[in-house]
Design a protein around this motif. Structure first.
Motif, PDB file in Angstrom:
ATOM      1  N   LEU A   1      32.892  23.605  28.418  1.00  6.72           N
ATOM      2  CA  LEU A   1      33.199  23.590  30.039  1.00  6.72           C
ATOM      3  C   LEU A   1      34.536  23.161  30.434  1.00  6.72           C
ATOM      4  CD1 LEU A   1      29.881  21.929  31.403  1.00  6.72           C
ATOM      5  CD2 LEU A   1      30.439  24.204  31.297  1.00  6.72           C
ATOM      6  N   ASP A   2      35.082  24.096  30.907  1.00  8.55           N
ATOM      7  CA  ASP A   2      36.363  23.934  31.608  1.00  8.55           C
ATOM      8  C   ASP A   2      36.419  23.091  32.967  1.00  8.55           C
ATOM      9  OD1 ASP A   2      39.082  24.145  32.248  1.00  8.55           O
ATOM     10  OD2 ASP A   2      39.271  26.028  32.742  1.00  8.55           O
ATOM     11  N   LEU A   3      36.500  21.791  33.029  1.00  9.85           N
ATOM     12  CA  LEU A   3      36.425  21.046  33.990  1.00  9.85           C
ATOM     13  C   LEU A   3      37.899  20.262  34.376  1.00  9.85           C
ATOM     14  CD1 LEU A   3      33.238  19.140  33.264  1.00  9.85           C
ATOM     15  CD2 LEU A   3      33.601  21.360  34.622  1.00  9.85           C
ATOM     16  N   THR A   4      38.934  20.933  33.789  1.00  8.89           N
ATOM     17  CA  THR A   4      40.262  20.473  34.119  1.00  8.89           C
ATOM     18  C   THR A   4      40.598  21.059  35.426  1.00  8.89           C
ATOM     19  OG1 THR A   4      41.219  22.228  32.980  1.00  8.89           O
ATOM     20  CG2 THR A   4      40.756  20.336  31.700  1.00  8.89           C
ATOM     21  N   VAL A   5      41.012  19.877  36.309  1.00  7.90           N
ATOM     22  CA  VAL A   5      41.482  20.493  37.549  1.00  7.90           C
ATOM     23  C   VAL A   5      42.869  19.308  38.099  1.00  7.90           C
ATOM     24  CG1 VAL A   5      39.528  21.370  38.440  1.00  7.90           C
ATOM     25  CG2 VAL A   5      39.785  18.585  38.523  1.00  7.90           C
ATOM     26  N   GLU A   6      43.396  19.709  38.724  1.00  2.00           N
ATOM     27  CA  GLU A   6      44.755  18.911  39.364  1.00  2.00           C
ATOM     28  C   GLU A   6      43.961  17.825  40.323  1.00  2.00           C
ATOM     29  OE1 GLU A   6      47.899  21.082  40.792  1.00  2.00           O
ATOM     30  OE2 GLU A   6      48.243  22.224  38.736  1.00  2.00           O
ATOM     31  N   LYS A   7      43.183  18.451  41.136  1.00  2.00           N
ATOM     32  CA  LYS A   7      42.513  17.540  41.945  1.00  2.00           C
ATOM     33  C   LYS A   7      41.107  17.401  42.053  1.00  2.00           C
ATOM     34  CE  LYS A   7      43.061  16.347  46.937  1.00  2.00           C
ATOM     35  NZ  LYS A   7      43.650  16.817  48.407  1.00  2.00           N
ATOM     36  N   ASN A   8      40.543  16.471  42.166  1.00  2.00           N
ATOM     37  CA  ASN A   8      39.210  16.337  41.934  1.00  2.00           C
ATOM     38  C   ASN A   8      38.585  17.494  43.278  1.00  2.00           C
ATOM     39  OD1 ASN A   8      38.904  14.965  39.787  1.00  2.00           O
ATOM     40  ND2 ASN A   8      38.440  13.179  40.731  1.00  2.00           N
ATOM     41  N   PRO A   9      37.222  17.618  43.318  1.00  2.00           N
ATOM     42  CA  PRO A   9      36.561  17.842  42.121  1.00  2.00           C
ATOM     43  C   PRO A   9      36.562  19.068  41.228  1.00  2.00           C
ATOM     44  CG  PRO A   9      35.346  18.372  44.147  1.00  2.00           C
ATOM     45  CD  PRO A   9      36.672  18.010  44.550  1.00  2.00           C
TER      46      PRO A   9
ATOM     47  N   GLU B   1      34.723  11.911  48.140  1.00  2.00           N
ATOM     48  CA  GLU B   1      34.276  10.906  47.617  1.00  2.00           C
ATOM     49  C   GLU B   1      34.951  10.732  46.037  1.00  2.00           C
ATOM     50  OE1 GLU B   1      29.892  10.775  47.314  1.00  2.00           O
ATOM     51  OE2 GLU B   1      29.789  10.679  49.489  1.00  2.00           O
ATOM     52  N   GLY B   2      35.873  11.640  46.066  1.00  2.00           N
ATOM     53  CA  GLY B   2      36.522  11.685  44.675  1.00  2.00           C
ATOM     54  C   GLY B   2      35.802  11.798  43.463  1.00  2.00           C
ATOM     55  N   VAL B   3      34.568  12.554  43.313  1.00  2.00           N
ATOM     56  CA  VAL B   3      33.673  12.855  42.163  1.00  2.00           C
ATOM     57  C   VAL B   3      34.555  13.541  41.223  1.00  2.00           C
ATOM     58  CG1 VAL B   3      31.885  12.255  43.600  1.00  2.00           C
ATOM     59  CG2 VAL B   3      32.352  14.592  42.944  1.00  2.00           C
ATOM     60  N   ASP B   4      34.271  13.546  39.990  1.00  2.00           N
ATOM     61  CA  ASP B   4      34.791  14.382  39.100  1.00  2.00           C
ATOM     62  C   ASP B   4      34.069  15.809  38.998  1.00  2.00           C
ATOM     63  OD1 ASP B   4      36.097  12.243  37.928  1.00  2.00           O
ATOM     64  OD2 ASP B   4      34.614  11.571  37.014  1.00  2.00           O
ATOM     65  N   VAL B   5      32.775  16.065  39.034  1.00  2.00           N
ATOM     66  CA  VAL B   5      32.341  17.289  39.234  1.00  2.00           C
ATOM     67  C   VAL B   5      31.257  17.615  40.047  1.00  2.00           C
ATOM     68  CG1 VAL B   5      31.098  19.058  37.761  1.00  2.00           C
ATOM     69  CG2 VAL B   5      32.395  17.299  36.616  1.00  2.00           C
ATOM     70  N   VAL B   6      31.215  18.682  40.821  1.00  2.25           N
ATOM     71  CA  VAL B   6      30.290  19.058  41.711  1.00  2.25           C
ATOM     72  C   VAL B   6      29.474  20.313  41.205  1.00  2.25           C
ATOM     73  CG1 VAL B   6      29.546  20.166  44.229  1.00  2.25           C
ATOM     74  CG2 VAL B   6      31.421  18.322  43.747  1.00  2.25           C
ATOM     75  N   LEU B   7      28.225  20.203  40.815  1.00  2.00           N
ATOM     76  CA  LEU B   7      27.306  21.260  40.275  1.00  2.00           C
ATOM     77  C   LEU B   7      26.635  22.068  41.539  1.00  2.00           C
ATOM     78  CD1 LEU B   7      25.672  19.566  37.386  1.00  2.00           C
ATOM     79  CD2 LEU B   7      27.639  21.238  37.157  1.00  2.00           C
ATOM     80  N   VAL B   8      26.758  23.256  41.902  1.00  2.00           N
ATOM     81  CA  VAL B   8      26.178  23.947  42.997  1.00  2.00           C
ATOM     82  C   VAL B   8      24.968  24.931  42.522  1.00  2.00           C
ATOM     83  CG1 VAL B   8      26.537  25.425  44.897  1.00  2.00           C
ATOM     84  CG2 VAL B   8      28.321  23.718  44.233  1.00  2.00           C
ATOM     85  N   ASP B   9      23.822  24.610  42.894  1.00  2.00           N
ATOM     86  CA  ASP B   9      22.630  25.328  42.580  1.00  2.00           C
ATOM     87  C   ASP B   9      22.835  26.430  43.678  1.00  2.00           C
ATOM     88  OD1 ASP B   9      20.425  26.288  41.589  1.00  2.00           O
ATOM     89  OD2 ASP B   9      19.179  25.063  42.488  1.00  2.00           O
ATOM     90  N   THR B  10      22.619  27.637  43.018  1.00  2.00           N
ATOM     91  CA  THR B  10      22.627  28.773  44.263  1.00  2.00           C
ATOM     92  C   THR B  10      21.228  29.269  44.336  1.00  2.00           C
ATOM     93  OG1 THR B  10      23.251  30.422  42.583  1.00  2.00           O
ATOM     94  CG2 THR B  10      25.067  29.161  43.679  1.00  2.00           C
TER      95      THR B  10
ATOM     96  N   LYS C   1      37.384  27.531  49.444  1.00  2.00           N
ATOM     97  CA  LYS C   1      38.326  27.104  50.577  1.00  2.00           C
ATOM     98  C   LYS C   1      38.791  25.598  50.385  1.00  2.00           C
ATOM     99  CE  LYS C   1      36.737  30.468  54.016  1.00  2.00           C
ATOM    100  NZ  LYS C   1      36.011  30.594  55.683  1.00  2.00           N
ATOM    101  N   THR C   2      38.096  25.048  49.603  1.00  2.00           N
ATOM    102  CA  THR C   2      38.026  23.375  49.282  1.00  2.00           C
ATOM    103  C   THR C   2      38.872  23.219  48.105  1.00  2.00           C
ATOM    104  OG1 THR C   2      36.224  22.947  51.097  1.00  2.00           O
ATOM    105  CG2 THR C   2      37.136  21.318  49.526  1.00  2.00           C
ATOM    106  N   ALA C   3      38.024  23.974  47.004  1.00  2.00           N
ATOM    107  CA  ALA C   3      38.409  23.686  45.641  1.00  2.00           C
ATOM    108  C   ALA C   3      38.133  25.159  44.904  1.00  2.00           C
ATOM    109  CB  ALA C   3      37.494  22.374  44.980  1.00  2.00           C
ATOM    110  N   PRO C   4      38.737  25.243  43.741  1.00  2.00           N
ATOM    111  CA  PRO C   4      38.478  26.281  42.965  1.00  2.00           C
ATOM    112  C   PRO C   4      37.305  26.291  42.118  1.00  2.00           C
ATOM    113  CG  PRO C   4      40.084  24.826  42.001  1.00  2.00           C
ATOM    114  CD  PRO C   4      40.186  24.470  43.319  1.00  2.00           C
TER     115      PRO C   4
END
Length: 387
Positions: A179-187, A268-277, A300-303
């Motif tokens: 899983l690619d979870l590398t980001v410059e800024k959370n989440p 809140e500075g969490v590491d990962v947001v999982l979005v169920d669609t 608009k907020t995060a990639p």
């Protein structure tokens, strides 16, 4: 003389009354004691003092424990997930003991004393029927023919080794399945998409559990607002693993809920947001357009770092149709194959990877919390070969 008589009678009567009162009082106290003893007897468990059964010396001599502090919540413990290698070992066992067509075809080929032209034709037909696809099946047969003697297999172990090598190559161990979870800024945002009935929401919960166990902070976004129980189901998973779920009212705009979840995760500075669609029907253009909108609003907020497509492995070629349409709407980065518990046709792994050009990253083994494992090409092939 009369007066003395009456004094004596009065004294006797008084003595009788006093004696009667003593007896009655004694009987009442005795009965009350028996009733209290009987009530206490009913509340005692067998083995406790007073029941007539032997009690352990520890129970008699134990010092009473300190009372718990009031208002202090009970500690919640979350069992550590089963090791990924152990999970996939269970899948191997299921594949080896299953009746799926690919496993049977491989076994029949290896059991042949002489591989005739008809044997190869039957084998290729078996590969195609196991959802491998015409192209990959033809390629595999051609490579096996060039490596195995056409007049028979003199060394079954060597033939098995060649077959294993070619199958592993076809499944492609060079693909990056992390899983690619590398980001410059959370989440880091992970969208999970797929049609209803594939186990999508449950898969989101299982992924969250693994991420939490690895030390990541996670937030869940319940953007499936069209299925009444989806948000409740996801919230239940969140409660079990100790993470929060952002949800909206039933029928709310999915893009709005997804946006709120990602914005909350950023605040809140969490590491990962999982979005169920929502489980989009691939033949409903407006619903697929809605899914594209969800992704645009999130970004608009995060990639969106990962878009994982959940497919039911038992649907075969229909799953490939779904995969093709989803890939046109959102940039799919990985596949999660669910229900690979022995009834699915193993060829779907190769077919879906070649269809989309993206790897199978996880594989679902069942309904349990630990029934999701990172996909391992070599262990998968070993399961098909019954090893």
């Amino acid at each position: 003389m009369d007066m003395i008589f009456w004094y004596i009678m009065a004294g006797v009567l008084l003595a009788v009354l006093i004696a009667t009162g003593i007896v009655v009082t004694s009987n009442i106290r005795h009965r009350r004691t028996r009733l209290e003893a009987g009530a206490g007897q009913a509340l005692l468990e067998p083995g406790e003092p007073g029941t007539g059964e032997a009690s352990s010396p520890d129970a008699i001599d134990a010092t009473p424990s300190e009372p718990e502090a009031e208002g202090e919540p009970e500690a919640t413990s979350h069992a550590a997930p089963e090791a990924p290698a152990t999970r996939f070992a269970r899948l191997r066992q299921r594949l080896a003991s299953s009746n799926n067509a690919l496993a049977r075809g491989l076994a029949d080929l290896l059991a042949s004393d002489k591989i005739s032209a008809q044997t190869w034709e039957d084998f290729e037909a078996t590969l195609i029927s196991s959802d491998l696809g015409v192209g990959p099946a033809t390629e595999l047969v051609a490579r096996l023919k060039s490596r195995l003697a056409i007049d028979g297999v003199s060394d079954p172990d060597q033939a098995t080794a060649v077959l294993r090598e070619e199958l592993v190559r076809l499944v492609d161990p060079t693909m990056d399945r992390s899983l690619d979870l590398t980001v410059e800024k959370n989440p880091a945002v992970v969208m999970v998409v797929g049609v209803n009935g594939t186990g999508k929401t449950t898969t989101v919960g299982k992924l969250a559990r693994d991420l939490v166990a690895s030390g990541a902070t996670v937030l869940l976004g319940a953007a499936d607002t069209f299925r009444a129980a989806a948000a409740d189901q996801l919230s239940t998973w969140g409660d079990r693993i100790g993470v929060r779920t952002v949800r909206g009212p039933e029928g709310a705009d999915p893009a709005s809920v997804a946006f709120d979840a990602v914005r909350t995760g950023a605040d809140e500075g969490v590491d990962v947001v999982l979005v169920d669609t929502a489980g989009r029907l691939h033949n409903k253009t407006n619903l697929m357009d809605e899914l594209g909108k969800v992704k645009r609003v999130i970004e608009k907020t995060a990639p969106v770092k990962e878009t994982l497509l959940v497919l039911d492995a038992t649907t075969g070629q229909n799953g490939l149709v779904q995969a093709r349409v989803f890939a046109e709407v959102v940039h799919v980065t990985g596949i999660i194959l669910t229900k690979m518990d022995g009834s699915a046709k193993g060829g779907i792994v190769v077919a879906v990877q070649q269809e989309l050009g993206v790897p199978v990253k996880f594989i679902g083994l069942g309904e349990g919390a630990d029934d999701l494992a990172p996909f391992d090409p070599e262990q998968f092939v070993d399961g098909l070969l019954g090893r």
